[in-house]
Scaffold this active site. Structure first.
Site, short mmCIF file in Angstrom:
data_model
loop_
_atom_site.label_atom_id
_atom_site.label_comp_id
_atom_site.label_asym_id
_atom_site.label_seq_id
_atom_site.Cartn_x
_atom_site.Cartn_y
_atom_site.Cartn_z
N LEU A 114 -1.90 -1.93 -9.98
CA LEU A 114 -2.63 -2.74 -9.01
C LEU A 114 -3.43 -1.89 -8.04
O LEU A 114 -2.99 -0.82 -7.62
CB LEU A 114 -1.64 -3.61 -8.22
CG LEU A 114 -0.94 -4.72 -9.01
CD1 LEU A 114 0.02 -5.47 -8.10
CD2 LEU A 114 -1.95 -5.69 -9.60
N HIS A 148 -4.96 2.40 -4.18
CA HIS A 148 -3.89 1.99 -5.08
C HIS A 148 -2.79 1.31 -4.28
O HIS A 148 -2.45 1.71 -3.16
CB HIS A 148 -3.31 3.20 -5.83
CG HIS A 148 -2.58 2.81 -7.07
ND1 HIS A 148 -1.28 2.33 -7.05
CD2 HIS A 148 -2.97 2.81 -8.37
CE1 HIS A 148 -0.90 2.07 -8.29
NE2 HIS A 148 -1.90 2.34 -9.11
N HIS A 149 -2.22 0.26 -4.87
CA HIS A 149 -1.24 -0.56 -4.16
C HIS A 149 0.03 0.23 -3.83
O HIS A 149 0.79 -0.16 -2.94
CB HIS A 149 -0.88 -1.80 -5.00
CG HIS A 149 -0.49 -2.98 -4.18
ND1 HIS A 149 0.28 -2.88 -3.05
CD2 HIS A 149 -0.77 -4.30 -4.31
CE1 HIS A 149 0.48 -4.07 -2.54
NE2 HIS A 149 -0.15 -4.96 -3.27
N SER A 150 0.29 1.30 -4.53
CA SER A 150 1.49 2.09 -4.25
C SER A 150 1.39 2.82 -2.92
O SER A 150 2.40 3.27 -2.38
CB SER A 150 1.72 3.12 -5.37
OG SER A 150 0.62 3.99 -5.50
N LEU A 151 0.19 2.92 -2.33
CA LEU A 151 0.03 3.54 -1.02
C LEU A 151 0.41 2.60 0.10
O LEU A 151 0.74 3.06 1.21
CB LEU A 151 -1.41 4.02 -0.82
CG LEU A 151 -1.73 5.44 -1.29
CD1 LEU A 151 -1.59 5.57 -2.78
CD2 LEU A 151 -3.16 5.83 -0.86
#
Length: 286
Positions: free
Chosen positions: A27, A138-141
C-alpha cells in the site's frame, strides 16, 4: 545534496509494516497539496531538514537478510526524493494533466534501495492552485493521522509565525453538568446496558448478513460496482474541491472535530446511504 542522518537506529519491522510490505498488498499513501504560489524546491529542501528528516522511518531503508527485514539508517540525497518534472507552461487541460500524472505515478513502485517516500513538485497552474505537490509515501512509514500530524508540524500559524500549529483541546464539562450526571446514574446505567444490547444485536445481524452474502446473496448492483477482474485495471485519480461551508455545517451538526479521516468516513457513509436508498439493500443471485 546529501546529509548524514543521526538518531533513529536500525530496528525490526512491526506486524503491520510487514503486512503493508507484502507483494499482494504493498500500500501507498498518495497526498495532493495545492499552493497559492509557485513551489521553491530549495525552500522545501531546507524545510525537510527541520522536521521530516528527524523521523527515523523517513531516513531509513529496508534491508533484507534471508527471511528477516530490518530498517537500516542511511544517507539521504534529497535530489533522489524531491522530483521536479519538466512541464510545458503553455499546456492545455492542466487539471487533467495533474490527475493523469498522479495516476501514472501509482503504476511505478518506490525504489527499495532508498527510504520509501517521494515528493513531486508540479509548478503548473490549475483551476484551484498555482502549484501542486504530490506525496508518495509507503504505508509502512505511517498511517493517515500520523502523516497529517507530521505535515502540521511543518506549518506555522499565520497569527504568530514563530509558533507551531496546535490541536484544539476538548471542552471540559461544566460543574452543573457533572452534578446532573451524578443524579442520573440510574439513567446512565440503563443507557449503557441498552447500548451494549444494541451492539450485540447489530454484531449478530452483520455476521448473519456476511454468511448469507457468501452463500447466495450478491452485492447491490450500482454504477460503482465493477465487473469481474476490475481490480486488475489501471486506476485513475480525480480530485474535487469541497466547500468549507459544507465542512463547517457537518462539524456543527455532528458536534465533533472534523479532520480528514473523519470527513472521508462521513462522506462515504452518506454516499452509501444514497446508494442503498436508490438501488435497495440486496439482490439475489440469478
Amino acid at each position: 545534496m546529501a546529509v548524514s542522518l543521526r538518531g533513529g537506529g536500525e530496528g525490526g519491522m512491526s506486524l503491520w509494516e510487514r503486512i503493508y510490505q507484502a507483494s499482494s498488498l504493498n500500500l501507498y499513501v498518495m497526498a495532493i497539496v495545492g499552493c497559492k504560489t509557485r513551489l521553491n524546491p530549495q525552500v522545501i529542501k531546507e524545510g525537510f531538514y527541520q522536521t521530516p528528516l528527524t523521523q527515523p522511518r523517513f531516513t531509513s531503508k529496508l534491508e533484507h537478510k534471508g527471511r528477516k527485514t530490518r530498517w537500516i539508517p542511511t544517507k539521504i540525497n534529497l535530489d533522489d526524493h524531491i522530483i521536479i518534472p519538466i512541464i510545458d507552461s503553455n499546456m492545455e487541460f492542466q487539471n487533467r494533466f495533474v490527475d493523469d500524472y498522479i495516476s501514472n505515478l501509482t503504476k511505478t513502485p518506490l525504489d527499495l534501495s532508498k527510504p520509501l517516500w517521494e515528493l513531486h513538485i508540479l509548478n503548473v497552474k490549475t483551476s484551484d492552485a498555482e502549484a501542486v505537490g504530490v506525496f508518495q509515501i509507503h504505508h509502512s512509514l505511517g498511517d493517515g493521522i500520523s502523516l497529517i500530524s507530521l505535515l502540521l508540524s511543518t506549518t506555522q500559524k499565520t497569527s504568530h509565525l514563530d509558533a507551531l500549529q496546535t490541536e484544539p483541546s476538548l471542552k471540559r464539562e461544566s460543574t452543573n453538568s457533572c452534578i446532573y450526571h451524578r443524579y442520573n446514574s440510574f439513567r446512565l446505567l440503563f443507557l449503557a446496558i441498552w447500548w451494549w444490547l444494541g451492539l450485540i444485536w447489530h454484531t449478530v445481524v452483520d455476521m448473519v448478513r456476511f454468511v448469507l452474502t457468501i452463500m447466495f446473496i450478491k452485492d447491490t448492483q450500482t454504477p460503482l460496482k465493477g465487473s469481474p477482474g476490475v481490480q486488475l485495471n489501471t486506476k485513475r485519480f480525480v480530485h474535487s474541491m469541497i466547500s468549507m461551508d459544507d465542512i463547517k455545517l457537518l462539524k456543527n451538526e455532528m458536534k465533533a472535530y472534523v479532520h480528514l479521516f473523519f470527513m472521508s468516513g462521513a462522506l462515504i457513509g452518506e454516499r452509501c446511504c444514497r446508494v442503498r436508498q436508490r438501488y435497495g439493500h440486496y439482490r439475489r443471485r440469478a
